[in-house]
Design a protein around this motif. Structure first.
Motif, PDB file in Angstrom:
ATOM      1  N   THR A   1       0.693  -1.176   0.101  1.00  0.00           N
ATOM      2  CA  THR A   1       0.096  -0.201   0.011  1.00  0.00           C
ATOM      3  C   THR A   1       0.690   1.174   0.054  1.00  0.00           C
ATOM      4  OG1 THR A   1      -0.018  -0.104   2.366  1.00  0.00           O
ATOM      5  CG2 THR A   1      -2.063  -1.139   1.118  1.00  0.00           C
ATOM      6  N   GLY A   2       1.979   1.176   0.500  1.00  0.00           N
ATOM      7  CA  GLY A   2       2.889   2.291   0.449  1.00  0.00           C
ATOM      8  C   GLY A   2       3.543   2.510  -0.828  1.00  0.00           C
ATOM      9  N   GLY A   3       3.473   3.722  -1.362  1.00  0.00           N
ATOM     10  CA  GLY A   3       3.815   4.102  -2.715  1.00  0.00           C
ATOM     11  C   GLY A   3       5.292   4.102  -2.625  1.00  0.00           C
TER      12      GLY A   3
ATOM     13  N   LEU B   1       7.380   1.399  -5.019  1.00  0.00           N
ATOM     14  CA  LEU B   1       8.223   1.700  -6.126  1.00  0.00           C
ATOM     15  C   LEU B   1       9.703   1.223  -5.930  1.00  0.00           C
ATOM     16  CD1 LEU B   1       7.249   5.447  -6.672  1.00  0.00           C
ATOM     17  CD2 LEU B   1       6.788   3.518  -8.115  1.00  0.00           C
ATOM     18  N   MET B   2      10.230   0.990  -4.944  1.00  0.00           N
ATOM     19  CA  MET B   2      11.550   0.386  -4.641  1.00  0.00           C
ATOM     20  C   MET B   2      11.791  -0.901  -5.392  1.00  0.00           C
ATOM     21  SD  MET B   2      13.544   2.304  -2.591  1.00  0.00           S
ATOM     22  CE  MET B   2      14.600   1.214  -2.163  1.00  0.00           C
ATOM     23  N   ASN B   3      10.831  -1.673  -5.564  1.00  0.00           N
ATOM     24  CA  ASN B   3      10.791  -3.193  -6.074  1.00  0.00           C
ATOM     25  C   ASN B   3      10.100  -3.244  -7.417  1.00  0.00           C
ATOM     26  OD1 ASN B   3      12.348  -4.043  -3.855  1.00  0.00           O
ATOM     27  ND2 ASN B   3      10.537  -4.312  -2.755  1.00  0.00           N
ATOM     28  N   ALA B   4       9.228  -2.376  -7.804  1.00  0.00           N
ATOM     29  CA  ALA B   4       8.227  -2.599  -9.046  1.00  0.00           C
ATOM     30  C   ALA B   4       8.931  -2.443 -10.174  1.00  0.00           C
ATOM     31  CB  ALA B   4       7.159  -1.436  -8.981  1.00  0.00           C
ATOM     32  N   LYS B   5       9.785  -1.606 -10.210  1.00  0.00           N
ATOM     33  CA  LYS B   5      10.695  -1.436 -11.837  1.00  0.00           C
ATOM     34  C   LYS B   5      11.486  -2.724 -11.752  1.00  0.00           C
ATOM     35  CE  LYS B   5      13.527   1.964 -14.116  1.00  0.00           C
ATOM     36  NZ  LYS B   5      13.961   3.418 -14.221  1.00  0.00           N
ATOM     37  N   GLN B   6      11.942  -3.172 -10.813  1.00  0.00           N
ATOM     38  CA  GLN B   6      13.083  -4.227 -11.249  1.00  0.00           C
ATOM     39  C   GLN B   6      12.037  -5.402 -11.398  1.00  0.00           C
ATOM     40  OE1 GLN B   6      16.483  -4.454 -11.549  1.00  0.00           O
ATOM     41  NE2 GLN B   6      15.871  -6.660 -12.012  1.00  0.00           N
ATOM     42  N   LEU B   7      10.931  -5.710 -10.768  1.00  0.00           N
ATOM     43  CA  LEU B   7      10.034  -6.803 -10.810  1.00  0.00           C
ATOM     44  C   LEU B   7       9.458  -6.941 -12.238  1.00  0.00           C
ATOM     45  CD1 LEU B   7       8.650  -9.322  -9.708  1.00  0.00           C
ATOM     46  CD2 LEU B   7       6.933  -7.617  -8.654  1.00  0.00           C
ATOM     47  N   ILE B   8       9.163  -5.427 -12.679  1.00  0.00           N
ATOM     48  CA  ILE B   8       8.554  -5.542 -13.896  1.00  0.00           C
ATOM     49  C   ILE B   8       9.436  -5.852 -15.073  1.00  0.00           C
ATOM     50  CG2 ILE B   8       7.678  -3.952 -16.013  1.00  0.00           C
ATOM     51  CD1 ILE B   8       6.280  -2.593 -13.496  1.00  0.00           C
ATOM     52  N   LYS B   9      10.661  -5.406 -14.933  1.00  0.00           N
ATOM     53  CA  LYS B   9      11.852  -5.861 -15.520  1.00  0.00           C
ATOM     54  C   LYS B   9      11.874  -7.305 -15.897  1.00  0.00           C
ATOM     55  CE  LYS B   9      16.675  -4.856 -16.806  1.00  0.00           C
ATOM     56  NZ  LYS B   9      17.941  -3.940 -16.540  1.00  0.00           N
ATOM     57  N   THR B  10      11.826  -8.087 -14.637  1.00  0.00           N
ATOM     58  CA  THR B  10      12.359  -9.354 -14.765  1.00  0.00           C
ATOM     59  C   THR B  10      11.130 -10.146 -15.297  1.00  0.00           C
ATOM     60  OG1 THR B  10      13.568  -9.052 -12.613  1.00  0.00           O
ATOM     61  CG2 THR B  10      12.540 -11.314 -12.857  1.00  0.00           C
ATOM     62  N   ILE B  11       9.879  -9.674 -15.312  1.00  0.00           N
ATOM     63  CA  ILE B  11       8.623 -10.342 -15.733  1.00  0.00           C
ATOM     64  C   ILE B  11       8.675 -10.378 -17.119  1.00  0.00           C
ATOM     65  CG2 ILE B  11       6.306 -10.450 -16.179  1.00  0.00           C
ATOM     66  CD1 ILE B  11       6.067  -9.712 -13.144  1.00  0.00           C
ATOM     67  N   VAL B  12       9.208  -9.113 -17.805  1.00  0.00           N
ATOM     68  CA  VAL B  12       9.402  -8.958 -19.210  1.00  0.00           C
ATOM     69  C   VAL B  12      10.412  -9.586 -19.860  1.00  0.00           C
ATOM     70  CG1 VAL B  12       9.887  -7.193 -21.127  1.00  0.00           C
ATOM     71  CG2 VAL B  12       8.353  -6.604 -19.133  1.00  0.00           C
ATOM     72  N   GLU B  13      11.355  -9.748 -19.087  1.00  0.00           N
ATOM     73  CA  GLU B  13      12.777 -10.648 -19.654  1.00  0.00           C
ATOM     74  C   GLU B  13      12.390 -12.157 -19.782  1.00  0.00           C
ATOM     75  OE1 GLU B  13      16.109  -9.540 -17.241  1.00  0.00           O
ATOM     76  OE2 GLU B  13      16.396  -7.992 -18.308  1.00  0.00           O
ATOM     77  N   ALA B  14      11.728 -12.441 -18.457  1.00  0.00           N
ATOM     78  CA  ALA B  14      11.133 -13.784 -18.497  1.00  0.00           C
ATOM     79  C   ALA B  14      10.354 -14.289 -19.520  1.00  0.00           C
ATOM     80  CB  ALA B  14      10.455 -14.113 -17.181  1.00  0.00           C
TER      81      ALA B  14
END
Length: 252
Positions: free
Chosen positions: A146-148, A152-165
């Motif tokens: 819930t905390g922005g 944001l601390m993890n969202a960018k890297q997680l999105i990148k990992t999902i896209v690469e996967a």
């Protein structure tokens, strides 16, 4: 004539009689001969007939023995031919069994290659599914944040990992009909036709029953029976008995 001896033979009537019958009786106009002379002559002829019959019987017995030998040889040769035929068919059956085993082995190897490849793909896809499932769980947990700032601390890297996967997770696929084994179909119709056409090889020189016509004048006639030459006795052309009539023998 009761008191007369039967001492002559009526050649005309072919009956024994007496002198009185020749002089005064029924044979006075007939041709007669001494009884003893006719007796010795016909006895000699009968003896010749007996000799002819005995000789003919001996020759027929020889032919019977030869035919019996031929019968035994035929049975022995037939048994040998049967054994050889069985051996050839057994060898042919063994060859077919060997070829069948070879072809079955090729199908089995192809089956193992294909199933091995597919099972390898299954293993890879399961690994990818497991990684993707873990990423989904991680993404869901991130969505619950819930905390922005924390998100944001993890969202960018997680999105990148999902896209690469998603991009790098593409695995091999099998083509349509990969499991088809039609290439291993064998047509045996031509072989079946060849088997149906199997027959014994003809032998032009082997005649079952052939008369030998050649007569050189000093050789006995021959008859070929089942490939064996059997000499026939002079004057005998078959086993059918015929009455012998010596030359000069008086008919009854």
């Amino acid at each position: 004539h009761e008191d007369e001896r039967i001492n002559i033979y009526c050649v005309t009537c072919e009956v024994p009689t007496c002198s009185m019958c020749k002089v005064f009786g029924a044979h006075k106009d007939c041709e007669v001969a001494p009884l003893q002379s006719i007796f010795q002559g016909q006895k000699s002829e009968l003896n010749n007939c007996i000799s002819m019959l005995v000789a003919g019987n001996d020759r027929i017995q020889t032919i019977i023995s030869q035919l019996e030998d031929s019968c035994r040889s035929t049975e022995e040769n037939s048994e040998a031919a049967k054994q050889e035929l069985c051996a050839r068919f057994d060898a042919f059956a063994a060859l077919l069994e060997e070829k069948k085993t070879e072809l079955l082995g090729r199908i089995t190897r192809e089956q193992e290659d294909k199933t091995g490849f597919v099972q390898g793909l299954i293993h890879k896809y399961k690994e990818q599914l497991e990684k993707s499932s873990r990423l989904v769980e991680t993404a869901i947990q991130a969505m619950e944040e819930t905390g922005g700032a924390a998100f944001l601390m993890n969202a960018k890297q997680l999105i990148k990992t999902i896209v690469e996967a998603s991009k790098g997770g593409r695995l091999e696929k099998i083509e349509q009909g990969y499991e088809n084994m039609d290439a291993f179909t064998v047509s045996l119709e031509h072989l079946a036709d060849a088997v149906r056409a199997l027959d014994f090889e003809p032998d032009e020189e082997d005649e079952f029953y052939e008369e030998v016509e050649e007569d050189t004048g000093d050789t006995e006639p021959e008859r070929v029976v089942a490939g064996r030459t059997i000499p026939l006795c002079a004057g005998i052309t078959s086993i059918t008995a015929e009455p012998l009539q010596p030359e000069g023998m008086m008919e009854d």
